[in-house]
Write an enzyme that holds these catalytic residues in place. Sequence first.
Site: not given
Length: 391
Positions: A66, A122, A125, A158, A170
Amino acid sequence: MKCDLQSKFNELYEAKPKYLAYSPGRVDLMGSHTDYNHGYVVTMPINLEIECAFTPNETGVVELYSCDFNTTIKIDTKTGEMVEGDDWGKYVSAVAKVLIDEGHVLKAFKGAFCSTIPVGSGLSSSAALEATVMAMLAHVSGFDIDKKNMALLSQRAENVYVGVNCGILDQYSVIFGERHKAIKLDCRELTHTQVSWPNDLMVAICNTNKPRTLHGSEYDNRRAQCEEAVAEFAKIDKSITHLRDVSIEFFHANKGVLSEGAAKRAQFIIEENDRTHELEEALTNGDYPLLKDVFNRSFEGARDLFEIANDTMGQMYTAMSTAPGVVASRQAGAGFGGCMVSLVYKDKLEEFKKGVFNTYKELTGIECIIYGVKTATGTHIEPCAQEVLEN
């Protein structure tokens, strides 16, 4: 971003990447918390995105760097376990585990990614990272996943392995995005319609710079209260399985069976679900007074009924609603901080940004960040262009 990312890949691995994977963020325009209530959501994939340069390897270990956190994680492709890494690696591990659960034999890749999606804002990501990783694992492992299944598996990752009891919004939004369109998602049927975007408007995302945290927050409490309301209403009408099935007339006639908290949550969801249809109508017909009214009612309900608008969000709402060029303003995402959203005339964006920045700083002492965003294409993979790599 693209050339810098590929240079970073070369620096890390002394090789050139073969592919680039992308996933957008998303902002919901109407339908806060309606997704897990099997309702509707109007959402917009946005050009704040994750971009990952990657290439297959034969080590049996996914190695992913990252640029934003300056850390590397490693995932065992046989077990999905993270054998080295940072906290964000739990999302990568979760995706690997659900694919293994589905019977897929995973192959490895090495990659580097960067993101313009603010973490904890929000704007999805985590969903963007999950979708990107799933697309890359499927690509290097030689199997296909259709978009709907990719969204469902990302949600399961998730829910089960990260521990956030999120709905489908999402993941679906970042995977199914199309340019120049918003999406009206039916969260029960997992189908959607495209909603045309007005040419003279753009979306301004206003980051309160107060990050939200879903895990361990009030999110799960709100969901439990919605389920409590459904359980009580189902005793009256057995056809009710989710709050989507409850009309506002039924609610008012029978709300006495609910606790005060469950009644407030249910009323918001039922009214918010109806507002998604109003918003589609307003966008389609260019009815800007209706846009403003629908957005205002949504924020008021989020504040007073669902109670997900904290003081900082209220101060941002004031700043947005009084800024030049604004058409409508409301909360974004699940609430509890993070970002908020306004519809703004394109030619007034800079005036809007200046007005919001100054008013919000005066009210809070905090310097906010404001993004003018466009619609974006959903999760996809492209080969690295040779001419780009050689420059």
